[in-house]
Design an enzyme around this catalytic site. Sequence first.
Site, PDB file in Angstrom:
ATOM      1  N   ASN A 192      -1.872  -0.153   7.434  1.00 13.88           N
ATOM      2  CA  ASN A 192      -1.319  -1.498   7.678  1.00 13.88           C
ATOM      3  C   ASN A 192      -0.479  -2.047   6.528  1.00 13.88           C
ATOM      4  OD1 ASN A 192      -3.392  -2.189   5.990  1.00 13.88           O
ATOM      5  ND2 ASN A 192      -4.456  -3.554   7.420  1.00 13.88           N
TER       6      ASN A 192
ATOM      7  N   LYS B 139       0.838  -1.199   0.000  1.00 17.18           N
ATOM      8  CA  LYS B 139       0.000   0.000   0.000  1.00 17.18           C
ATOM      9  C   LYS B 139       0.882   1.261   0.000  1.00 17.18           C
ATOM     10  CE  LYS B 139      -3.736  -2.463   2.396  1.00 17.18           C
ATOM     11  NZ  LYS B 139      -4.588  -2.544   3.618  1.00 17.18           N
TER      12      LYS B 139
ATOM     13  N   HIS C   3      -1.653  -5.521   1.443  1.00 11.38           N
ATOM     14  CA  HIS C   3      -2.893  -6.284   1.206  1.00 11.38           C
ATOM     15  C   HIS C   3      -2.537  -7.698   0.770  1.00 11.38           C
ATOM     16  CE1 HIS C   3      -6.799  -7.488  -0.385  1.00 11.38           C
ATOM     17  NE2 HIS C   3      -6.108  -8.011  -1.396  1.00 11.38           N
TER      18      HIS C   3
ATOM     19  N   GLU D  69      -9.316 -10.737  -7.626  1.00  8.91           N
ATOM     20  CA  GLU D  69      -8.410  -9.589  -7.502  1.00  8.91           C
ATOM     21  C   GLU D  69      -7.332  -9.611  -8.584  1.00  8.91           C
ATOM     22  OE1 GLU D  69      -9.159  -9.266  -2.676  1.00  8.91           O
ATOM     23  OE2 GLU D  69      -7.184  -9.876  -3.382  1.00  8.91           O
TER      24      GLU D  69
ATOM     25  N   ARG E 209      -1.402 -14.918   3.946  1.00 11.35           N
ATOM     26  CA  ARG E 209      -2.124 -14.218   5.029  1.00 11.35           C
ATOM     27  C   ARG E 209      -1.403 -14.394   6.362  1.00 11.35           C
ATOM     28  NH1 ARG E 209      -6.554 -10.640   4.170  1.00 11.35           N
ATOM     29  NH2 ARG E 209      -7.407 -11.338   6.146  1.00 11.35           N
TER      30      ARG E 209
ATOM     31  N   PHE F  93     -15.391   3.227   7.651  1.00 12.65           N
ATOM     32  CA  PHE F  93     -14.027   3.637   7.279  1.00 12.65           C
ATOM     33  C   PHE F  93     -13.780   3.580   5.770  1.00 12.65           C
ATOM     34  CE2 PHE F  93     -13.944  -0.880   8.489  1.00 12.65           C
ATOM     35  CZ  PHE F  93     -13.425  -1.458   7.330  1.00 12.65           C
TER      36      PHE F  93
ATOM     37  N   THR G 139      -5.360  -8.218  10.345  1.00  8.05           N
ATOM     38  CA  THR G 139      -5.750  -6.925   9.767  1.00  8.05           C
ATOM     39  C   THR G 139      -5.259  -5.762  10.633  1.00  8.05           C
ATOM     40  OG1 THR G 139      -7.700  -7.933   8.779  1.00  8.05           O
ATOM     41  CG2 THR G 139      -7.743  -5.531   9.030  1.00  8.05           C
TER      42      THR G 139
ATOM     43  N   TYR H 176     -12.422  -3.126  -3.143  1.00  7.75           N
ATOM     44  CA  TYR H 176     -12.931  -3.140  -1.761  1.00  7.75           C
ATOM     45  C   TYR H 176     -14.466  -3.116  -1.702  1.00  7.75           C
ATOM     46  CZ  TYR H 176      -8.310  -2.572   0.468  1.00  7.75           C
ATOM     47  OH  TYR H 176      -7.024  -2.764   0.944  1.00  7.75           O
TER      48      TYR H 176
ATOM     49  N   ARG I  50       2.908  -7.213   9.129  1.00 11.70           N
ATOM     50  CA  ARG I  50       2.219  -6.150   9.867  1.00 11.70           C
ATOM     51  C   ARG I  50       2.684  -6.096  11.321  1.00 11.70           C
ATOM     52  NH1 ARG I  50      -3.669  -7.631   7.306  1.00 11.70           N
ATOM     53  NH2 ARG I  50      -3.644  -6.250   5.498  1.00 11.70           N
TER      54      ARG I  50
HETATM   55  P1  DAT Z   1      -7.484  -7.335   5.354  1.00  9.40           P
HETATM   56  O1  DAT Z   1      -6.730  -6.230   4.671  1.00  9.40           O
HETATM   57  O2  DAT Z   1      -6.692  -7.928   6.483  1.00  9.40           O
HETATM   58  O3  DAT Z   1      -8.026  -8.382   4.412  1.00  9.40           O
HETATM   59  P2  DAT Z   1     -10.198  -6.288   5.489  1.00  9.40           P
HETATM   60  O4  DAT Z   1     -10.400  -6.887   4.141  1.00  9.40           O
HETATM   61  O5  DAT Z   1     -11.198  -6.627   6.537  1.00  9.40           O
HETATM   62  O6  DAT Z   1      -8.753  -6.650   6.076  1.00  9.40           O
HETATM   63  O7  DAT Z   1     -10.147  -4.706   5.379  1.00  9.40           O
HETATM   64  C1  DAT Z   1      -9.456  -4.099   4.304  1.00  9.40           C
HETATM   65  C2  DAT Z   1      -8.665  -2.942   4.829  1.00  9.40           C
HETATM   66  O8  DAT Z   1      -9.550  -1.972   5.380  1.00  9.40           O
HETATM   67  C3  DAT Z   1      -7.701  -3.290   5.960  1.00  9.40           C
HETATM   68  O9  DAT Z   1      -6.488  -3.809   5.504  1.00  9.40           O
HETATM   69  C4  DAT Z   1      -7.546  -1.961   6.626  1.00  9.40           C
HETATM   70  C5  DAT Z   1      -8.916  -1.318   6.475  1.00  9.40           C
HETATM   71  N1  DAT Z   1      -9.705  -1.552   7.691  1.00  9.40           N
HETATM   72  C6  DAT Z   1     -10.286  -2.708   8.073  1.00  9.40           C
HETATM   73  N2  DAT Z   1     -10.925  -2.573   9.245  1.00  9.40           N
HETATM   74  C7  DAT Z   1     -10.740  -1.274   9.607  1.00  9.40           C
HETATM   75  C8  DAT Z   1     -11.135  -0.478  10.725  1.00  9.40           C
HETATM   76  N3  DAT Z   1     -11.884  -0.987  11.699  1.00  9.40           N
HETATM   77  N4  DAT Z   1     -10.742   0.823  10.751  1.00  9.40           N
HETATM   78  C9  DAT Z   1     -10.005   1.346   9.743  1.00  9.40           C
HETATM   79  N5  DAT Z   1      -9.600   0.660   8.685  1.00  9.40           N
HETATM   80  C10 DAT Z   1      -9.948  -0.629   8.604  1.00  9.40           C
HETATM   81 MG    MG Z   2      -9.444  -8.226   2.937  1.00 10.53          MG
END
Ligand code: DAT
Ligand code: MG
Length: 152
Positions: A116, A13, A119, A130, A89, A61, A95, A53, A106
Amino acid sequence: MAELKERTFIAIKPDGVQRAIIGEVIKRFEMKGFKLVGMKMLHASEDLLMKHYVDLKDRPFFPTLINYMRSGPVVAMVWEGKGVVKTGRVMLGETNPADSKPGTIRGDFCIDVSKNIIHGSDSVESANKEISLWFKDDELVNYTSCAFSWLY
Ligand code: DAT
Ligand code: MG
């Protein structure tokens, strides 16, 4: 064997790029034994990120997430190998970096869930979606790594 050809989508990212973590991420996936089959650096468009997304579009968020992902270039990659989605992963960590163990990407390099740095696809199904969203067929390569018979 098809299972050895499993592929995942990994993206560094904008914060990971700015904080010079590209090489470290590539190093970890290479040293594990996974094979890099596609890589490019780009400013992701809003349209691409909305599609990427889409499952999170109703989360509070979401707008912040899209702005963050558009705040600089990202490095998009496709890695191949047995169990690469699940193992990828594990290598990323949770996350929320606060829940990520030391030794994970991370866990080692970031602090906050909204920054973070990386991805990784969460299932083989999302990986396939994706990969086709971020890469054209002719941007991915097929080749045999000389390490293959020492890994499998
Ligand atoms: P991951 O990236 O581990 O697959 P995700 O798909 O649930 O997690 O979410 C995508 C991204 O969105 C994640 O990397 C960071 C952001 N995100 C997730 N939960 C969040 C939160 N509670 N507050 C802020 N950003 C968040
Ligand atoms: Mg995800």
